[in-house]
Structure formats: structure tokens, C-alpha cells
Enzyme design. Structure first.
Site, mmCIF file in Angstrom:
data_model
loop_
_atom_site.group_PDB
_atom_site.id
_atom_site.type_symbol
_atom_site.label_atom_id
_atom_site.label_comp_id
_atom_site.label_asym_id
_atom_site.label_seq_id
_atom_site.Cartn_x
_atom_site.Cartn_y
_atom_site.Cartn_z
ATOM 1 N N CYS B 80 0.964 -1.331 0.105
ATOM 2 C CA CYS B 80 -0.018 0.100 -0.270
ATOM 3 C C CYS B 80 0.839 1.168 -0.025
ATOM 4 O O CYS B 80 0.248 2.412 -0.218
ATOM 5 C CB CYS B 80 -0.855 0.073 1.282
ATOM 6 S SG CYS B 80 -1.693 -1.869 1.525
ATOM 7 N N CYS B 195 -14.637 0.007 4.458
ATOM 8 C CA CYS B 195 -13.340 -0.644 3.864
ATOM 9 C C CYS B 195 -13.383 -0.373 2.432
ATOM 10 O O CYS B 195 -14.292 -0.071 1.773
ATOM 11 C CB CYS B 195 -13.704 -2.317 3.810
ATOM 12 S SG CYS B 195 -14.220 -3.174 5.480
ATOM 13 N N HIS B 322 -8.708 2.061 -3.719
ATOM 14 C CA HIS B 322 -7.154 1.953 -3.165
ATOM 15 C C HIS B 322 -6.158 0.896 -4.093
ATOM 16 O O HIS B 322 -6.245 -0.215 -3.762
ATOM 17 C CB HIS B 322 -7.309 1.467 -1.836
ATOM 18 C CG HIS B 322 -6.067 1.159 -1.005
ATOM 19 N ND1 HIS B 322 -4.806 1.655 -1.302
ATOM 20 C CD2 HIS B 322 -5.530 0.335 -0.029
ATOM 21 C CE1 HIS B 322 -3.965 1.458 -1.096
ATOM 22 N NE2 HIS B 322 -4.085 0.632 0.257
#
Ligand SMILES: [Zn+2]
Lengths: 152, 385
Positions: B80, B195, B322
Site C-alpha cells: 500500500c 472498507c 485503493h
């Protein structure tokens, strides 16, 4: 899982049926870890010794997991059990009801099938089971969406 | 160390591109950044690409489409934090004096569903999914500081409200507190709307030395700090701070020192909200509030658009999505445009200092694998710290 064995920590079961986890302790800095590390993960000392962890552990943080890879029962409760203020170990918590999920409650170390593999093979691992008898039958599968668990 | 400036930004709308190759949409982000910088015929000295799923030499495959060839091209994997790591590498190359003009790209085409764990991650083998990891951190915070599920859910409400104003966000709809709490549980107390979704995307930055920035008339936004750290083992029973929080704290402290600024100097921030609890913990780790006060900060609207310190004006990971390697670069695109006054309906008035924080990648026993913190300033920013 493939032919590579999963790298979870080692355990033994005594003739009395007690489950013991086999970690390491570092004489240099005093840190106990599980799974075992030949080089101390805190201070780098290569001089670690076997350290055995026995239940009961105390429940610390936990979660009820609903979205899981195939092979797990759903929902699955996982949580950290603390061993005598030395170290915390994450494991599935089985035979548990929602109102048993309270920080500080004692957990026994047990062994059982945690998941099945792609070809139906069963993976047996260490697990936690709440020790005290509880009267409620407020089972997890019956109230899968509640948000109140352990919110004390 | 030499000053490094951000002189061009590019981003493609985040979403799902099932029918496109990574190269197809990543090259669009590069083209926009190159055009924004007004490079003309000038060639890059170096290019860095952050991605986890792009496969071998993905950066070279993207630049080949644009006939940008021959220079050193680096492909960087740091989960990430891959995008933030890539910017750090580019910053090092220019700050050190080795190069004058670099391209930094974050890009990802994601697999659907849960991110599969590495085989050596024993906790994942026992059921600790990524959402579960954050859920465990959330439960701990609730136990210790009294964080409420409503405060957690409010992070999602806030970020979706900003995302609704961002044409590059994957989800551009507002959500209510009731909708967030009623969405299906993923790992309690985290529900689906707490989420980040599964999203493809790419973003690009052109960075340059002062000399090149001046030649191009683009000495607007300076990288005042660029810091990359990895996790250190912490004992969750005997150490005051858990490894994941310790990591962000150390990265932020080093960044503030490098910039000569403090948390109170920051006007706008992008933090790692892959899950709602991540943003609450980031407030505390980055010094935006005291430990245990993160829930209150979101309750009081401090971090919403119009608040004293707007956080995740892009919509954050919760509405942007993401795409792992893309995230850190997309954050800096958003913040650069905020400092340039080009953030449209999301513009934070008089923003002069901005902070970007990403962290990710699980390493059993030592917490998060990498955290990158960048502080950007406009040229006229002076420290009041
Ligand atoms: Zn040691």
C-alpha cells in the site's frame, strides 16, 4: 495451500491433553516471542532459548470475521490471547458466544481444525476456547450482524 | 540536499477497467502530468513506478507506449505504500544531485476481492484477513479509549462526502451514518462501507530540481520532507505503542523535523484510510490530536471540508478506491492541486502546507512493512513551529 507447509508456530499436546506452544525467549533483552525466532526479533541476539507458553491466556483484542477466503467457517472469531504479560498470540476462538467476548476473560489453549485446503485436506492448528461455563446461547450464527459485541 | 519541486500532476479516474491493460490507463496519467509540466522535448533523467500487481518491467511497458525510452526505469513494490515509496526514490535522486527531472508513477490493476496473503504470514493463515487486522486495531482502541462505532462510521460519511465532489473518485455518492452502520459486516466492528473498494487506477508526478523548475516556470510546490520507514517489533503487552502506530509516529516525526514544521502548520492532509480506523489512528500518529482523541476529532468536524484541518479531501481510499501502488501518488496529486488552488469544489482556502501519509504491507511480528510521509509546501510557507 500448496506443498509448502504453513509457517505457523509449533505446539505439543501433553498426555493430559494440555496444549503447549513452543516459542523462544531472549536472555539478552528478556523478550518472549511465538512463533520461535532463532535471532531475537527485538534485539538481534542470536542466543535465544525455547520458551513454552501454557494457557490460560487472557483475551485481548478480537474480531468476528465475516468475509473470508474459502476453507474457513464463517463467521470466524479470531483474537489475541495474552500469556502472563509476556507475549500475545493470535488464534481462532472456537466454541464461543458473543457475550463471552470480553477483554481479560480466560481462554484455554486447544487444538482443532481451523480451515480446509483446496483439496479438502484439514489444517489442524492451535486455537482458543473460553474457559468459564456460560449460560447464554446467544450464538454467533444467530446474530451475525450485531455491532455491540464487547463494547464495554 | 537540494530542493525538489512538483511541477506536473496527472491522474486517471479511479474505477474498474476490466477491458483495459494496465499500460492503457497508466499512460494517460503520464501524458497528463507531462502536459501539465509543459516539458516539451525535454527528457526525463529517470522514472519510478510503484505497483504490486503490474508484473515484470511494467514501467517500461507503460513508457514504451509513449516513446519514452532509454532512461533508468525502476519498478518499486512496497504494498500500500508503493506510491509513496516511489516518490521518495525520485526525491532522493534529485535531492542528492544525481538527476534533475524525474517521473513518478503509481499504478495498479487489482485482483477482485480480498488481497491474498503471502504464504509466510502465519496470522493470515489463521484467519487474520486485512480487514480483520484493522478490526483488531479498532477493537483495541474502543477498549482502551472508548472510540465508538458511530465515530468510526463517521469517517466513511465524511470521506464519501468529499468523494462526491471529486470526478476522479471511484464512488462519488454521499452515504449516511445509518447506511454505513447497516452495511454488511466484514470484520466487526468494520462494515462494508468502512472498507476501501477494489479499484484500478494510476497517477503521475513530474518532479524537478530548482534549476529545471525555474526554466519551466513551475517553482510552485516544494517537497519539504520525504520520509520512508519500516516497522520495528513491539510487544503489544509491554510496549506503550503498537508497531503499526509506532511506525507512523516515527515517519511523521522525521518528516516534521525535515520540513521544520509541526502538525499545527498543516492545512490539508491525505492519510491512509483503507479502513475507517486507519484514519482515526493516523490523526493520533501524525500528531493532529492526542492519543485516544481521534474519534473526537472526526466528531467535531475538524477534519471535514470546511474544518480546521481537512483530511482526505480527495474522498480518501474509502471513496477514491485503493489501487495499492497508485494510492501514494494519487494523494500527492490531490495535495499538489490543493496547494496550487486547483482543487475545484474541494478547494481548502489558503492551503500552504500539506501532508501525505501511506502505510501498508503486513510483516508478522513487526507490523506494517512500510510507511511514507511527505510534506509539501508552497514557496512562501515559513515555519511558525
Ligand atoms: Zn533480545
Amino acid at each position: 495451500m500448496t506443498e509448502v507447509a504453513p509457517r505457523i508456530g509449533k505446539w505439543t499436546v501433553t498426555t493430559d491433553g494440555d496444549v503447549i506452544l513452543s516459542g523462544t525467549n531472549c536472555p539478552q533483552c528478556g523478550e518472549t516471542v511465538f512463533p520461535a525466532h532463532t535471532i531475537c526479533v527485538r534485539c538481534g541476539s542470536p542466543d535465544t532459548h525455547e520458551a513454552l507458553l501454557r494457557g490460560p491466556a487472557k483475551l485481548r483484542s478480537f474480531t468476528i470475521v465475516h468475509q473470508l477466503p474459502s476453507g474457513f467457517p464463517s463467521p470466524l472469531v479470531i483474537g489475541y490471547g495474552e500469556f502472563e504479560g509476556r507475549t500475545q498470540v493470535l488464534a481462532p476462538i472456537v466454541d464461543v458466544t458473543r457475550n463471552q467476548l470480553i477483554e481479560g476473560r480466560p481462554l484455554a489453549l486447544t487444538v482443532g481444525v481451523t480451515r480446509t485446503g483446496e483439496n479438502g485436506e484439514e489444517f489442524v492448528t492451535y486455537q482458543f476456547t473460553p474457559i468459564e461455563p456460560w449460560e447464554s446461547d446467544d450464538s454467533l450464527s444467530a446474530r451475525a450482524s450485531s455491532q455491540e459485541t464487547g463494547h464495554a | 540536499m537540494r530542493d525538489v519541486f512538483i511541477i506536473g500532476t496527472g491522474i486517471v479516474p479511479f474505477g474498474r477497467y476490466p477491458d483495459l491493460l494496465l499500460e492503457d490507463f497508466a499512460k494517460e496519467a503520464v501524458t497528463e502530468a507531462v502536459g501539465d509540466a509543459g516539458l516539451g522535448a525535454r527528457r526525463f533523467d529517470m522514472a519510478i513506478f510503484g505497483h504490486s500487481n503490474g508484473g515484470r518491467v511494467a514501467g517500461q511497458r507503460v513508457l514504451r507506449e509513449l516513446s519514452l525510452t532509454g532512461m533508468p526505469i525502476l519498478n518499486v513494490e512496497n504494498a500500500c505504500a508503493g506510491g509513496g515509496t516511489s516518490l521518495h526514490v525520485g526525491w532522493m535522486a534529485i535531492a542528492s544531485g544525481l538527476h534533475d527531472l524525474a517521473l513518478v508513477v503509481g499504478m495498479e490493476k487489482m485482483e477482485r476481492g480480498l488481497i491474498p496473503p503471502n504464504p509466510g504470514e502465519y496470522e493470515s493463515f489463521l484467519g487474520k484477513t486485512l480487514p480483520a487486522k484493522y478490526a483488531l486495531r479498532a477493537r483495541k482502541h474502543m477498549q482502551r479509549y472508548g472510540l465508538t462505532i458511530e465515530q468510526l462510521a463517521q469517517v466513511s460519511v465524511k470521506n464519501h462526502s468529499a468523494g462526491a465532489l471529486n470526478p476522479n473518485a471511484h464512488y462519488q455518492q454521499e452515504v449516511t451514518l445509518e447506511e454505513v452502520l447497516a452495511s454488511r459486516p466484514i470484520a466487526e466492528p468494520l462494515t462494508l462501507l468502512q472498507c476501501c473498494p477494489t479499484t484500478d487506477g494510476a497517477a503521475a508526478l513530474v518532479i524537478a530540481s530548482a534549476e529545471v523548475a525555474d526554466q519551466l516556470g513551475r517553482r510552485g510546490v516544494r517537497i519539504a520532507a520525504s520520509v520512508l520507514k519500516s516497522g520495528i517489533y513491539r510487544n503489544s503487552s509491554t510496549d506503550a505503542t503498537a508497531s503499526d502506530d509506532d511506525l507512523a509516529e516515527r515517519a511523521a516525526a522525521a518528516a516534521y523535523e525535515m520540513a521544520g514544521l509541526g502538525p499545527s502548520d498543516i492545512d490539508v492532509a491525505e492519510v491512509h484510510d483503507a479502513f475507517t480506523i486507519g484514519e482515526i489512528l493516523a490523526y493520533e500518529n501524525l500528531g493532529f490530536c492526542e492519543r485516544g482523541e481521534g474519534g473526537r476529532l472526526v466528531d467535531e468536524g475538524v477534519t471535514a471540508l470546511g474544518g480546521r484541518l481537512p483530511v482526505n479531501t480527495s474522498g480518501g481510499r474509502l471513496s477514491m478506491g485503493h489501487p495499492l501502488g497508485a494510492t501514494g501518488v494519487a494523494q500527492v496529486v490531490e495535495l499538489t492541486r490543493q496547494l496550487e488552488g486547483r482543487a475545484g469544489a474541494r478547494q481548502v482556502p489558503r492551503a500552504r502546507a500539506a501532508l501525505a501519509h501511506v502505510q501498508g504491507g503486513s510483516t508478522p511480528g513487526i507490523g506494517t512493512g512500510a510507511a511514507a510521509v511527505h510534506i509539501l509546501t508552497t514557496e512562501e510557507t515559513t515555519s511558525v513551529h
